[in-house]
Design a protein around this motif. Structure first.
Motif, PDB file in Angstrom:
ATOM      1  N   GLU A 142       0.594  11.702  10.894  1.00 19.96           N
ATOM      2  CA  GLU A 142      -0.055  11.182   9.689  1.00 19.96           C
ATOM      3  C   GLU A 142       0.900  11.210   8.501  1.00 19.96           C
ATOM      4  O   GLU A 142       0.934  10.274   7.690  1.00 19.96           O
ATOM      5  CB  GLU A 142      -1.307  11.999   9.381  1.00 19.96           C
ATOM      6  N   ALA A 143       1.680  12.276   8.388  1.00 15.84           N
ATOM      7  CA  ALA A 143       2.649  12.369   7.298  1.00 15.84           C
ATOM      8  C   ALA A 143       3.714  11.283   7.429  1.00 15.84           C
ATOM      9  O   ALA A 143       4.122  10.665   6.432  1.00 15.84           O
ATOM     10  CB  ALA A 143       3.296  13.757   7.296  1.00 15.84           C
ATOM     11  N   ARG A 144       4.165  11.056   8.653  1.00 14.31           N
ATOM     12  CA  ARG A 144       5.160  10.002   8.878  1.00 14.31           C
ATOM     13  C   ARG A 144       4.600   8.635   8.486  1.00 14.31           C
ATOM     14  O   ARG A 144       5.267   7.836   7.811  1.00 14.31           O
ATOM     15  CB  ARG A 144       5.581   9.989  10.353  1.00 14.31           C
ATOM     16  N   ALA A 145       3.334   8.360   8.890  1.00 12.51           N
ATOM     17  CA  ALA A 145       2.700   7.086   8.568  1.00 12.51           C
ATOM     18  C   ALA A 145       2.498   6.944   7.056  1.00 12.51           C
ATOM     19  O   ALA A 145       2.674   5.861   6.490  1.00 12.51           O
ATOM     20  CB  ALA A 145       1.359   6.965   9.294  1.00 12.51           C
ATOM     21  N   ALA A 146       2.135   8.047   6.386  1.00 13.69           N
ATOM     22  CA  ALA A 146       1.929   8.006   4.939  1.00 13.69           C
ATOM     23  C   ALA A 146       3.225   7.686   4.210  1.00 13.69           C
ATOM     24  O   ALA A 146       3.240   6.904   3.251  1.00 13.69           O
ATOM     25  CB  ALA A 146       1.363   9.348   4.454  1.00 13.69           C
ATOM     26  N   LYS A 147       4.319   8.280   4.674  1.00 17.32           N
ATOM     27  CA  LYS A 147       5.621   8.006   4.056  1.00 17.32           C
ATOM     28  C   LYS A 147       6.021   6.544   4.246  1.00 17.32           C
ATOM     29  O   LYS A 147       6.556   5.902   3.331  1.00 17.32           O
ATOM     30  CB  LYS A 147       6.684   8.929   4.642  1.00 17.32           C
ATOM     31  N   LEU A 148       5.769   5.996   5.431  1.00 17.66           N
ATOM     32  CA  LEU A 148       6.069   4.585   5.681  1.00 17.66           C
ATOM     33  C   LEU A 148       5.223   3.683   4.788  1.00 17.66           C
ATOM     34  O   LEU A 148       5.705   2.674   4.266  1.00 17.66           O
ATOM     35  CB  LEU A 148       5.811   4.253   7.158  1.00 17.66           C
ATOM     36  N   ALA A 149       3.938   4.054   4.606  1.00 17.93           N
ATOM     37  CA  ALA A 149       3.047   3.254   3.763  1.00 17.93           C
ATOM     38  C   ALA A 149       3.507   3.282   2.309  1.00 17.93           C
ATOM     39  O   ALA A 149       3.470   2.263   1.613  1.00 17.93           O
ATOM     40  CB  ALA A 149       1.610   3.774   3.870  1.00 17.93           C
ATOM     41  N   ILE A 150       3.942   4.455   1.844  1.00 18.47           N
ATOM     42  CA  ILE A 150       4.441   4.554   0.465  1.00 18.47           C
ATOM     43  C   ILE A 150       5.696   3.715   0.298  1.00 18.47           C
ATOM     44  O   ILE A 150       5.862   3.014  -0.719  1.00 18.47           O
ATOM     45  CB  ILE A 150       4.715   6.035   0.113  1.00 18.47           C
ATOM     46  N   ASN A 151       6.575   3.755   1.272  1.00 24.67           N
ATOM     47  CA  ASN A 151       7.784   2.931   1.206  1.00 24.67           C
ATOM     48  C   ASN A 151       7.435   1.443   1.160  1.00 24.67           C
ATOM     49  O   ASN A 151       8.087   0.663   0.459  1.00 24.67           O
ATOM     50  CB  ASN A 151       8.684   3.218   2.406  1.00 24.67           C
ATOM     51  N   ALA A 152       6.394   1.055   1.901  1.00 24.69           N
ATOM     52  CA  ALA A 152       5.953  -0.342   1.885  1.00 24.69           C
ATOM     53  C   ALA A 152       5.421  -0.733   0.510  1.00 24.69           C
ATOM     54  O   ALA A 152       5.661  -1.851   0.028  1.00 24.69           O
ATOM     55  CB  ALA A 152       4.876  -0.560   2.953  1.00 24.69           C
ATOM     56  N   GLU A 153       4.694   0.177  -0.141  1.00 27.67           N
ATOM     57  CA  GLU A 153       4.187  -0.097  -1.483  1.00 27.67           C
ATOM     58  C   GLU A 153       5.326  -0.225  -2.487  1.00 27.67           C
ATOM     59  O   GLU A 153       5.276  -1.054  -3.398  1.00 27.67           O
ATOM     60  CB  GLU A 153       3.214   0.998  -1.926  1.00 27.67           C
ATOM     61  N   VAL A 154       6.351   0.580  -2.338  1.00 25.16           N
ATOM     62  CA  VAL A 154       7.513   0.479  -3.234  1.00 25.16           C
ATOM     63  C   VAL A 154       8.182  -0.880  -3.072  1.00 25.16           C
ATOM     64  O   VAL A 154       8.580  -1.520  -4.054  1.00 25.16           O
ATOM     65  CB  VAL A 154       8.505   1.628  -2.951  1.00 25.16           C
ATOM     66  N   ARG A 155       8.295  -1.333  -1.829  1.00 21.86           N
ATOM     67  CA  ARG A 155       8.873  -2.665  -1.586  1.00 21.86           C
ATOM     68  C   ARG A 155       7.997  -3.756  -2.198  1.00 21.86           C
ATOM     69  O   ARG A 155       8.496  -4.734  -2.764  1.00 21.86           O
ATOM     70  CB  ARG A 155       9.050  -2.902  -0.080  1.00 21.86           C
ATOM     71  N   GLU A 156       6.664  -3.581  -2.091  1.00 13.22           N
ATOM     72  CA  GLU A 156       5.742  -4.551  -2.673  1.00 13.22           C
ATOM     73  C   GLU A 156       5.891  -4.577  -4.191  1.00 13.22           C
ATOM     74  O   GLU A 156       5.881  -5.655  -4.808  1.00 13.22           O
ATOM     75  CB  GLU A 156       4.308  -4.191  -2.287  1.00 13.22           C
ATOM     76  N   GLN A 157       6.048  -3.426  -4.794  1.00 13.55           N
ATOM     77  CA  GLN A 157       6.215  -3.374  -6.244  1.00 13.55           C
ATOM     78  C   GLN A 157       7.511  -4.045  -6.679  1.00 13.55           C
ATOM     79  O   GLN A 157       7.550  -4.761  -7.676  1.00 13.55           O
ATOM     80  CB  GLN A 157       6.178  -1.916  -6.706  1.00 13.55           C
ATOM     81  N   THR A 158       8.571  -3.825  -5.917  1.00 20.91           N
ATOM     82  CA  THR A 158       9.843  -4.478  -6.217  1.00 20.91           C
ATOM     83  C   THR A 158       9.704  -5.992  -6.129  1.00 20.91           C
ATOM     84  O   THR A 158      10.227  -6.738  -6.972  1.00 20.91           O
ATOM     85  CB  THR A 158      10.927  -4.002  -5.229  1.00 20.91           C
ATOM     86  N   LYS A 159       8.954  -6.448  -5.143  1.00 18.26           N
ATOM     87  CA  LYS A 159       8.714  -7.887  -4.968  1.00 18.26           C
ATOM     88  C   LYS A 159       7.946  -8.460  -6.154  1.00 18.26           C
ATOM     89  O   LYS A 159       8.318  -9.512  -6.702  1.00 18.26           O
ATOM     90  CB  LYS A 159       7.929  -8.110  -3.668  1.00 18.26           C
ATOM     91  N   GLN A 160       6.880  -7.780  -6.577  1.00 16.28           N
ATOM     92  CA  GLN A 160       6.062  -8.289  -7.676  1.00 16.28           C
ATOM     93  C   GLN A 160       6.810  -8.231  -9.002  1.00 16.28           C
ATOM     94  O   GLN A 160       6.649  -9.114  -9.851  1.00 16.28           O
ATOM     95  CB  GLN A 160       4.751  -7.504  -7.768  1.00 16.28           C
ATOM     96  N   LEU A 161       7.642  -7.231  -9.189  1.00 14.13           N
ATOM     97  CA  LEU A 161       8.460  -7.162 -10.401  1.00 14.13           C
ATOM     98  C   LEU A 161       9.438  -8.332 -10.457  1.00 14.13           C
ATOM     99  O   LEU A 161       9.700  -8.887 -11.528  1.00 14.13           O
ATOM    100  CB  LEU A 161       9.218  -5.835 -10.457  1.00 14.13           C
ATOM    101  N   ALA A 162       9.962  -8.709  -9.292  1.00 15.70           N
ATOM    102  CA  ALA A 162      10.873  -9.859  -9.234  1.00 15.70           C
ATOM    103  C   ALA A 162      10.128 -11.150  -9.576  1.00 15.70           C
ATOM    104  O   ALA A 162      10.661 -12.021 -10.283  1.00 15.70           O
ATOM    105  CB  ALA A 162      11.498  -9.957  -7.841  1.00 15.70           C
ATOM    106  N   VAL A 163       8.884 -11.272  -9.082  1.00 18.87           N
ATOM    107  CA  VAL A 163       8.076 -12.451  -9.410  1.00 18.87           C
ATOM    108  C   VAL A 163       7.812 -12.514 -10.914  1.00 18.87           C
ATOM    109  O   VAL A 163       7.929 -13.568 -11.539  1.00 18.87           O
ATOM    110  CB  VAL A 163       6.731 -12.415  -8.637  1.00 18.87           C
ATOM    111  N   MET A 164       7.468 -11.379 -11.506  1.00 21.86           N
ATOM    112  CA  MET A 164       7.182 -11.335 -12.931  1.00 21.86           C
ATOM    113  C   MET A 164       8.415 -11.694 -13.750  1.00 21.86           C
ATOM    114  O   MET A 164       8.324 -12.403 -14.755  1.00 21.86           O
ATOM    115  CB  MET A 164       6.662  -9.950 -13.317  1.00 21.86           C
ATOM    116  N   ALA A 165       9.574 -11.207 -13.323  1.00 24.44           N
ATOM    117  CA  ALA A 165      10.817 -11.533 -14.031  1.00 24.44           C
ATOM    118  C   ALA A 165      11.122 -13.022 -13.938  1.00 24.44           C
ATOM    119  O   ALA A 165      11.547 -13.654 -14.925  1.00 24.44           O
ATOM    120  CB  ALA A 165      11.968 -10.712 -13.443  1.00 24.44           C
TER     121      ALA A 165
END
Length: 334
Positions: A142-165
């Motif tokens: 579960e901890a491994r999956a949670a870390k992967l999910a958080i990393n995915a959210e960070v990538r999503e945030q980077t993507k949306q920040l690029a769209v906003m820019a």
């Protein structure tokens, strides 16, 4: 010139003079035919605003999910530490005294009752230790999956920040036709925060048409525009307002815009000063502070335009108070 025409001239002059005295000749707030610039500019502003707002919604949602996952991960890691310690105790005990086999434990029983009790204890210990090991393995997964999910959210945030820019650059390029660069904006108005406009289940703004009666004219406006108007008035900004307009271009004919006069007696063909200017400053600032809640496309006031992707920018009309928006605050809605 005929006698009839000469006879009508004094009447025409008199009517014109009366109209001027009564203020009929004053240029109204809607005198500017291209509210918010050309159609190309307005289309670009709408497209970039929608994309910016959608990206920001996705970004905010991702941040909330990441925060929730970080809390869950912290709880998992705490539980993981406890389980690791428990399993470690079992392993340490086995190392110190040797593994107690079922046969040895049972053969060491002096009585039938002791034999039964030891058998029950062995079964309980086996279940307990097995459960701990399984829980430890599950917690690690579960901890491994949670870390992967958080990393995915960070990538999503980077993507949306690029769209906003990207959308910010597009909006700035579009605004170059009517703007000479960034500006300071306005402040004032400590009124309560607006109540959010209705949204779809995913948080996006629903598509709306000019379907409800406009209380400021005999026309129609969208439900979201009506909501913004009502919230603005509820916040204390109750001077004259005009929303729907059948002629011209922009959001007014779509029922997606309102003009708020700066003067207490309605629209005047003069630049606001003193208390009227302060009223307009406060109103424009309030609209911007509540833009996300209300679904604001842009705000124009006193030679400045605000857009959700770029903030306040200088704005140039054709020179009149109406065109430069120095006698009224213009609000356009998504």
């Amino acid at each position: 010139m005929s006698i009839g025409r000469r006879a009508h001239r004094p009447l025409i002059v008199l009517l014109a003079a009366v109209a001027l005295l009564l203020g009929v000749g004053a240029v109204p707030a809607y005198a500017e035919p291209n509210e918010g610039g050309s159609k190309k500019l307005r289309d670009a502003l709408e497209a970039t605003a929608k994309a910016h707002i959608e990206a920001k919604r996705e970004l905010d949602g991702s941040k909330k999910r990441q925060k929730r996952m970080a809390t869950e991960l912290a709880e998992l890691e705490s539980r993981l530490g406890e389980l690791t310690a428990l399993v470690g105790e079992v392993a340490a005990q086995s190392y110190r005294v040797g593994r107690l086999t079922p046969a040895a434990a049972l053969l060491d029983s002096g009585t039938p009752e002791a034999f039964v009790q030891r058998a029950a204890n062995l079964d309980m210990m086996a279940q307990r230790d097995g459960r701990r090991v399984r829980e430890l393995a599950d917690a690690r997964e579960e901890a491994r999956a949670a870390k992967l999910a958080i990393n995915a959210e960070v990538r999503e945030q980077t993507k949306q920040l690029a769209v906003m820019a990207k959308k910010k650059k597009e909006a700035e390029a579009a605004l170059a036709a009517v703007s000479s660069g960034s500006s300071g904006g306005f402040s004032g108005g400590n009124s309560a925060t607006a109540r959010p406009a209705p949204r779809n289940s995913d948080g996006s703004l629903p598509s709306e048409s000019c379907s409800v009666n406009d209380p400021t004219t005999s026309g129609c406006i969208t439900p979201r525009t009506l909501h913004a108007l009502q919230q603005t008035q509820a916040a204390g900004y109750k001077r004259h307002v005009s929303c729907f307009r059948s002629g011209g271009s922009g959001e007014h004919p779509k029922g997606r815009a309102c003009d708020f006069s700066a003067a207490t007696n309605g629209f005047e063909d003069r630049t606001a000063t003193g208390g009227d200017k302060a009223y307009g400053d406060s109103l424009a600032a309030w609209h911007v502070r509540n833009a996300d809640r209300l679904g604001v496309l842009y705000v124009i006031w006193f030679r400045q335009i605000w857009h959700p992707g770029v903030g306040w920018r200088a704005y140039s009309g054709s020179g009149s108070p109406a065109a430069d928006h120095t006698n009224h605050v213009h609000l356009s809605m998504l």
